[in-house]
Scaffold this active site. Structure first.
Site, PDB file in Angstrom:
ATOM      1  N   ASN A 230       0.811  -1.206   0.000  1.00 23.52           N
ATOM      2  CA  ASN A 230       0.000   0.000   0.000  1.00 23.52           C
ATOM      3  C   ASN A 230       0.852   1.268   0.000  1.00 23.52           C
ATOM      4  O   ASN A 230       2.079   1.233  -0.053  1.00 23.52           O
ATOM      5  CB  ASN A 230      -0.970  -0.017   1.191  1.00 23.52           C
ATOM      6  CG  ASN A 230      -0.242  -0.076   2.523  1.00 23.52           C
ATOM      7  OD1 ASN A 230       0.871   0.433   2.679  1.00 23.52           O
ATOM      8  ND2 ASN A 230      -0.866  -0.714   3.512  1.00 23.52           N
ATOM      9  N   ILE A 231       0.164   2.400   0.068  1.00 26.10           N
ATOM     10  CA  ILE A 231       0.833   3.692  -0.091  1.00 26.10           C
ATOM     11  C   ILE A 231       1.852   3.964   1.003  1.00 26.10           C
ATOM     12  O   ILE A 231       2.840   4.662   0.773  1.00 26.10           O
ATOM     13  CB  ILE A 231      -0.197   4.843  -0.141  1.00 26.10           C
ATOM     14  CG1 ILE A 231      -1.016   4.899   1.156  1.00 26.10           C
ATOM     15  CG2 ILE A 231      -1.114   4.698  -1.347  1.00 26.10           C
ATOM     16  CD1 ILE A 231      -1.930   6.115   1.252  1.00 26.10           C
TER      17      ILE A 231
ATOM     18  N   CYS B 184      -8.020  -2.470  -6.262  1.00 24.48           N
ATOM     19  CA  CYS B 184      -7.223  -2.578  -5.036  1.00 24.48           C
ATOM     20  C   CYS B 184      -8.171  -2.292  -3.887  1.00 24.48           C
ATOM     21  O   CYS B 184      -9.100  -3.060  -3.660  1.00 24.48           O
ATOM     22  CB  CYS B 184      -6.018  -1.647  -5.069  1.00 24.48           C
ATOM     23  SG  CYS B 184      -6.355   0.043  -5.588  1.00 24.48           S
ATOM     24  N   SER B 185      -8.002  -1.186  -3.185  1.00 27.89           N
ATOM     25  CA  SER B 185      -8.951  -0.816  -2.141  1.00 27.89           C
ATOM     26  C   SER B 185      -9.979   0.152  -2.702  1.00 27.89           C
ATOM     27  O   SER B 185     -11.114  -0.216  -2.963  1.00 27.89           O
ATOM     28  CB  SER B 185      -8.213  -0.206  -0.947  1.00 27.89           C
ATOM     29  OG  SER B 185      -7.374  -1.172  -0.340  1.00 27.89           O
ATOM     30  N   ASP B 186      -9.565   1.391  -2.929  1.00 30.06           N
ATOM     31  CA  ASP B 186     -10.481   2.371  -3.509  1.00 30.06           C
ATOM     32  C   ASP B 186     -10.408   2.412  -5.030  1.00 30.06           C
ATOM     33  O   ASP B 186     -11.254   3.024  -5.674  1.00 30.06           O
ATOM     34  CB  ASP B 186     -10.191   3.771  -2.955  1.00 30.06           C
ATOM     35  CG  ASP B 186     -10.661   3.919  -1.514  1.00 30.06           C
ATOM     36  OD1 ASP B 186     -11.799   3.517  -1.226  1.00 30.06           O
ATOM     37  OD2 ASP B 186      -9.890   4.408  -0.673  1.00 30.06           O
ATOM     38  N   GLY B 187      -9.379   1.794  -5.604  1.00 22.98           N
ATOM     39  CA  GLY B 187      -9.305   1.712  -7.050  1.00 22.98           C
ATOM     40  C   GLY B 187      -8.747   2.941  -7.727  1.00 22.98           C
ATOM     41  O   GLY B 187      -9.066   3.211  -8.891  1.00 22.98           O
ATOM     42  N   TRP B 188      -7.883   3.696  -7.010  1.00 22.75           N
ATOM     43  CA  TRP B 188      -7.313   4.877  -7.662  1.00 22.75           C
ATOM     44  C   TRP B 188      -5.788   4.960  -7.525  1.00 22.75           C
ATOM     45  O   TRP B 188      -5.173   5.897  -8.019  1.00 22.75           O
ATOM     46  CB  TRP B 188      -7.948   6.165  -7.128  1.00 22.75           C
ATOM     47  CG  TRP B 188      -7.989   6.324  -5.634  1.00 22.75           C
ATOM     48  CD1 TRP B 188      -6.998   6.049  -4.743  1.00 22.75           C
ATOM     49  CD2 TRP B 188      -9.083   6.832  -4.855  1.00 22.75           C
ATOM     50  NE1 TRP B 188      -7.390   6.336  -3.466  1.00 22.75           N
ATOM     51  CE2 TRP B 188      -8.670   6.832  -3.496  1.00 22.75           C
ATOM     52  CE3 TRP B 188     -10.349   7.306  -5.170  1.00 22.75           C
ATOM     53  CZ2 TRP B 188      -9.501   7.267  -2.458  1.00 22.75           C
ATOM     54  CZ3 TRP B 188     -11.176   7.744  -4.137  1.00 22.75           C
ATOM     55  CH2 TRP B 188     -10.751   7.719  -2.800  1.00 22.75           C
ATOM     56  N   ASP B 189      -5.156   3.996  -6.869  1.00 21.21           N
ATOM     57  CA  ASP B 189      -3.703   3.991  -6.748  1.00 21.21           C
ATOM     58  C   ASP B 189      -3.091   2.813  -7.505  1.00 21.21           C
ATOM     59  O   ASP B 189      -2.698   2.949  -8.657  1.00 21.21           O
ATOM     60  CB  ASP B 189      -3.293   3.966  -5.272  1.00 21.21           C
ATOM     61  CG  ASP B 189      -3.577   5.283  -4.557  1.00 21.21           C
ATOM     62  OD1 ASP B 189      -3.337   6.330  -5.167  1.00 21.21           O
ATOM     63  OD2 ASP B 189      -4.030   5.259  -3.406  1.00 21.21           O
ATOM     64  N   ARG B 190      -3.029   1.654  -6.868  1.00 22.01           N
ATOM     65  CA  ARG B 190      -2.484   0.475  -7.536  1.00 22.01           C
ATOM     66  C   ARG B 190      -3.282   0.099  -8.775  1.00 22.01           C
ATOM     67  O   ARG B 190      -2.726  -0.372  -9.772  1.00 22.01           O
ATOM     68  CB  ARG B 190      -2.438  -0.689  -6.543  1.00 22.01           C
ATOM     69  CG  ARG B 190      -1.361  -0.568  -5.499  1.00 22.01           C
ATOM     70  CD  ARG B 190      -1.558  -1.514  -4.336  1.00 22.01           C
ATOM     71  NE  ARG B 190      -2.612  -1.069  -3.446  1.00 22.01           N
ATOM     72  CZ  ARG B 190      -2.808  -1.552  -2.221  1.00 22.01           C
ATOM     73  NH1 ARG B 190      -2.010  -2.499  -1.759  1.00 22.01           N
ATOM     74  NH2 ARG B 190      -3.777  -1.103  -1.460  1.00 22.01           N
TER      75      ARG B 190
END
Length: 816
Positions: A363-364, A427-433
Site C-alpha cells: 500500500n501507499i 485494489c482498495s479504492d481503485g485509484w492507486d495500484r
C-alpha cells in the site's frame, strides 16, 4: 506571465551542490527561488562577465524539506538553508548574515505550507509568453473521453460492440470520484448500476477502460466490494461483472442473452478480428522470452477451472479456453483483513466465470517509506560529491516494488493480449495500484499509448479522470513538518555528510508519537479521530464521496505517496528495455514528474475530475500538455520506430518487461548510471559470463559448476540484480469458485506466502480467510464498534496498515 517581482534579494550568497561552492545572488519571488551567479558585485564593472551570468530557478512547491541552520556570528560558520526538492535536487545556501537566512526561511515557508488555499498556487497566476508556441496550444483540448472510446470502437452512433456510454454520472452525483463519461455493458441498465453501486466502495463500479483492438477483450476497473465477514453478495454486481466479461462475446456470437447467463457465455473465447496471438499459434513471431516465474504464473492462472456442484458434488465445466481474471492488487492478507471493517474481496462462489488472483503490491505507506529510504541514501548530495549509500538503496526495496508492479501488469497484459481473456482490476479504492496496473498493462498492449499523444491520453484517462488523488498524494499544499530549524547549529558545528539534516527530528518524532497516542485514546483531535475511528465512518453506500475540495486545502502526511512516480519509473523501465518502441524519451518522463509537483499548471491540481470541473481549471489555468507539445522536439525519442509487425522480432505489437533488467532510474535521482547501477550492472555481466562459460564448457560432476565459473561467481559483486527469481513473484495466489468446497485447489506459490506489509509473517491464505470469517466480533477487531459492510473511511488504503497487522497478530496467537 509578467516578469516576477523580487520580494527579497540577498547578495553574495554561497550555494553548495554536490560539494561544489558557487557564489551568487539569491532572489525570492512569490513562487520561485532564483539563484544568479556570478554575483552582481563581481560583474558590475565587467560587461563581458555580465553577459555570462546564469540563473537557476527553483519552484517553491517542489520543496520536500527545508532546514534552517542558524549560527552565532562568533562561530565563524555562516547560517545556512538546506533544501531538498521533489525532483531530488539537493542544494544548500550559506548566508553571511544570520538575519537574512532567517528571513529567507520564513518567506519560503509562508509561500508554501501557509498559503491556505489551492487557488493561491502558481497555476492560477501563470501564462506563457503571448508570442510563444505554447500560448497557441490549448492542452485541455487534447483529451476527450468519448473520442477515446470512439477510437476503441465504442460510441453512441456506431454499431453496438457490447458496450454503451452512460450519462449516469454526468453531474458526478452517482460516483463523485469517477469521471462523467462511463462505458458499461450494453445489456446492463442504469437502474442495475445504481443497485450495484451500493456494493462497491465509493460507488466505483466495474467500468470499462480498454478494449483490445485485435481480440476485443477488455480491461475494466473498480474499487473493492463490501463483502465483510459475513461474505455478503450483490446480484447486481455479479451481473455487472459477468456482463463485463461477456459483452464482446455476446456481440461477436450474435447473442442477446440475459445477464444471468453471463457466467456460461463468458467462458467462450471471443473471435479474433485480426491475427491469432495465442502462444500456441505457429505463425506468431512474438518473442515472449518468458522466465520461469512468468511461466509459473501463467500455468496457475490458465489451469482448468474445475468446479463442483455444492449439493451433488459433481464436477461442473464452464469451459477452459478463456481465463477471465479478477485482479486484486493487494497482498492477500491485507485483502482478507479488510473484511473485518466490512470490505474485502470477491467471494468467488458467486463469480464462477472468472478466477481471482492476488498481487503482492503493497500500500501507499510501504511505498512512501521505501522512497524515504532512497532519499536517505542520497540526501547529502548538496554538501558531498560522494556516491549514494548503496546499503540504504538495497534496504529501500524500491526496485523490488517497481519489478512487482511491472510483473503484475505483465500478467494482465498476457491474459488480455495472448490468452484472449478479460480482466477486472481493483485494489482498495481503485485509484492507486489500480491506476498503475491499468495504465502499464495498456502500455504493454497498445502501441498507441507509446506515442506522445497516446501517453498523454493514457494519463488523462486512467489517472486523472478515474480519480487518482494527485493533490493528496503529491502534497501540493506542503506541510509544516517539512520546515525545520536546527537549533543545535547555534553551538557552531558545521553539517557533515551522513548527519541528520535536521537534528530536531528526534524531538519531532517523539512529539508526533505522543500526539498519535493521545489522539487515538482520547480522540480530541478532530482530524486524527476521523482517521482512526472505524465506527465514525460515513455510510459509503449512500454517500460514497471523497472529502470535498474545501476539506483538502492542507496536506496530511499519511496521504502522501509516490504512486504516480512509480508508474513513471515503471514506464522508464519499459522504455529502457524497448528503446525503439516509444515516441517519447526519458526526459519527457522526468519533466512530467517535475510538473506533477511544480503546481505551474492546473493539470494535476485537486483529486478528481469533479473537483477540477468545479474549480473551473480549464478556464483559469493552463494545461501541462501545451508545455510538452510546444516543445515536441525536446521530448521525442530519436530511436523510435512506429512500424508494427507481429512477425518481426523487435516490432511486435505487444511488449513485456524483462524483470531481471530492472535498474535505478538514475537520471531522476540526478546521479550517474555507475553511481546507482554500477554494482547491479557488474553483477549481471558476471552472471552472463558464468552462463556463457557453462554453456560452452559444461559442468563438473562434483559441484555442477566448473572451477573457473565458480571463481567468477565468488567474485560477483553484491547486490544481485533485483529480478523476481523463479521462487519470487508478485502473484501470491489464485482463487476459483470451488475453493471453499475443494480447499486444496486454492493455489499459491509456496515461497510467496509472505506480505511485506506484515513484516514477512507466514500466511496460509485459505486458513487465514477461514479464521477471519470465523472470528466472533461484537465490538470490532480493532477496539471500535463493529462496522457494517456499508461503512468505510476516508481512504481505504489507510486501513491496510492497522488491519493487516492486527489480523497477523491473531494468526500468530492461534499458531502459537
Amino acid at each position: 506571465m509578467a516578469a516576477p517581482q523580487h520580494k527579497h534579494f540577498y547578495s553574495n550568497v554561497q550555494a553548495l551542490r554536490g560539494g561544489k561552492p558557487e557564489l551568487g545572488d539569491l532572489a525570492l519571488t512569490d513562487y520561485h527561488l532564483v539563484f544568479r551567479f556570478p554575483p552582481e558585485s563581481a560583474t558590475a564593472s565587467d560587461p563581458k562577465a555580465k553577459k555570462q551570468t546564469k540563473q537557476v530557478w527553483f519552484a517553491f512547491h517542489i520543496i520536500s524539506h527545508c532546514a534552517l541552520r542558524p549560527t552565532p556570528p562568533s562561530s565563524g560558520i555562516p547560517s545556512s538553508i538546506r533544501l531538498r526538492f521533489r525532483d531530488f535536487t539537493f542544494v544548500s545556501f550559506n548566508f553571511t548574515d544570520d538575519k537574512q537566512a532567517r528571513d529567507a526561511f520564513e518567506f519560503i515557508r509562508a509561500r508554501t505550507c501557509r498559503l491556505g488555499s489551492v487557488d493561491k498556487l502558481l497555476a492560477f497566476n501563470y501564462s506563457p509568453p503571448s508570442n510563444s508556441l505554447e500560448s497557441k496550444i490549448n492542452g485541455w483540448d487534447l483529451y476527450d473521453a468519448k473520442a477515446e472510446f470512439r477510437r476503441q470502437g465504442i460510441s453512441e452512433k456506431s454499431a453496438d460492440l457490447g458496450w454503451r456510454i452512460t450519462n449516469i454520472n454526468k453531474d458526478y452525483a452517482f460516483s463523485p470520484t469517477y469521471p462523467a463519461v462511463l462505458a458499461v455493458p450494453s445489456k446492463i441498465s442504469d437502474n442495475t448500476l445504481k443497485y450495484a453501486a451500493t456494493f462497491r466502495s465509493r460507488a466505483r463500479i466495474p467500468t470499462l477502460t480498454y478494449v483490445h483492438p485485435i481480440n476485443n477483450c477488455t480491461i475494466t476497473r473498480s474499487s473493492q466490494p463490501f463483502v465483510g465477514l459475513r461474505m455478503k453478495r450483490s446480484i447486481q454486481d455479479e451481473k455487472l461483472v459477468g456482463a463485463c466479461f461477456s459483452a464482446s462475446t455476446d456481440f461477436l456470437d450474435g447473442t442477446s442473452s440475459s445477464p444471468g447467463n453471463a457466467s456460461i457465455q463468458a467462458d467462450h473465447s471471443p473471435s479474433s478480428s485480426h491475427v491469432d496471438l495465442s502462444v500456441d499459434s505457429s505463425d506468431a513471431a512474438t518473442d515472449l522470452s518468458l522466465s520461469e516465474t512468468e511461466r509459473m504464473e501463467d500455468e496457475l492462472i490458465t489451469a482448468p477451472n474445475v468446479m463442483y456442484d455444492e449439493k451433488t458434488g459433481k464436477r461442473l465445466i464452464y469451459g477452459a479456453q478463456q481465463h477471465n481474471l479478477i485482479v486484486d492488487a493487494r497482498p492477500a492478507i491485507n485483502s482478507y483483513a479488510m473484511q473485518a471493517i466490512g470490505m474485502g474481496s470477491e467471494n468467488m462462489d458467486y463469480y464462477k466465470y472468472a478466477k481471482k488472483v492476488f498481487l503482492n503490491i503493497d500500500n501507499i505507506h510501504v511505498m512512501r517509506d521505501s522512497l524515504d529510504k532512497v532519499i536517505g541514501a542520497i540526501k547529502d548530495a548538496d554538501i558531498s560529491p560522494f556516491p549514494p549509500n548503496r546499503d540504504l538503496l538495497v534496504k529501500s526495496k524500491w526496485l523490488k516494488h517497481i519489478a512487482g508492479i511491472l510483473d503484475g501488469s505483465a500478467i494482465i497484459a498476457r491474459q488480455v493480449g495472448i490468452q484472449h481473456s478479460h480482466a477486472l482490476i481493483h485494489c482498495s479504492d481503485g485509484w492507486d495500484r489500480t491506476s498503475q496496473l491499468c495504465a502499464l498493462s495498456q502500455l504493454m498492449l497498445d502501441p498507441y499509448y507509446r506515442t506522445l499523444e497516446g501517453f498523454i491520453v493514457l494519463v488523462e484517462k486512467d489517472w486523472l479522470s478515474f480519480g487518482h488523488m494527485f493533490q493528496l498524494r503529491s502534497g501540493h499544499m506542503s506541510h509544516e513538518s517539512w520546515f525545520t530549524v536546527d537549533n543545535d547549529a547555534l553551538a557552531g558545528s558545521a553539517v557533515r555528510p551522513g548527519e541528520n539534516d535536521g537534528r530536531g527530528d528526534v524531538v519531532e518524532n517523539v512529539m508526533a508519537s505522543a500526539k498519535r497516542f493521545w489522539s487515538k485514546n482520547v480522540a480530541t483531535d478532530k482530524e486524527t479521530a476521523s482517521d482512526q475511528d472505524e465506527g465514525a465512518a460515513v455510510d459509503e453506500a449512500k454517500q460514497a464521496a471523497a472529502p470535498n475540495a474545501a476539506e483538502e486545502q492542507t496536506t496530511r502526511l499519511r496521504d502522501v505517496s509516490p504512486v504516480f512516480h512509480q508508474f513513471l519509473d515503471a514506464t522508464y523501465q519499459l522504455l529502457r528495455q524497448h528503446p525503439n518502441r516509444f515516441e517519447f524519451n526519458e526526459r519527457f518522463l522526468r519533466r512530467l514528474l517535475y510538473h506533477v509537483y511544480s503546481c505551474q499548471y492546473g493539470t494535476f491540481l485537486y483529486n478528481n475530475e469533479r473537483q477540477r470541473h468545479e474549480a473551473s481549471l480549464r478556464e483559469r489555468t493552463r494545461s501541462v500538455w501545451g508545455y510538452f507539445l510546444s516543445r515536441r522536439s525536446e521530448f521525442t525519442n530519436d530511436q523510435y520506430d512506429p512500424t508494427i509487425d507481429d512477425h518481426t522480432k523487435g516490432r511486435e505489437r505487444l511488449i513485456f518487461p524483462r524483470l531481471g533488467e530492472v535498474r535505478w532510474w538514475h537520471q531522476v535521482f540526478n546521479r550517474t548510471d555507475d553511481e546507482m547501477n554500477g554494482a547491479l550492472n557488474a553483477s549481471a555481466a558476471t552472471a552472463e559470463r558464468v552462463a556463457a562459460y557453462q554453456a560452452s564448457s559444461g559442468f563438473s560432476e562434483s559441484s555442477g559448476v566448473p572451477s573457473e565459473a565458480a571463481s567468477l561467481v565468488s567474485t560477483s559483486p553484491s547486490p544481485q540484480p533485483p529480478a523476481l527469481t523463479s521462487s519470487q513473484s508478485v502473484l501470491t495466489g489464485v482463487e476459483t469458485a470451488h475453493a471453499a468446497l475443494t480447499p486444496e485447489a486454492r493455489v499459491s506459490l509456496p515461497s510467496l506466502n509472505k506480505s511485506a506489509s506484515t513484516g514477512g509473517i507466514p500466511t496460509a491464505l485459505g486458513v487465514l480467510q477461514d479464521r477471519i470469517s470465523g472470528l466472533a466480533i461484537t465490538k470490532g477487531v480493532f477496539g471500535g464498534h463493529a462496522s457494517s459492510p456499508s461503512t468505510g473511511r476516508q481512504d481505504a488504503e489507510d486501513d491496510e496498515v492497522d488491519t493487516s497487522v492486527a489480523v497477523a497478530g491473531q494468526e500468530m496467537k492461534s499458531m502459537g
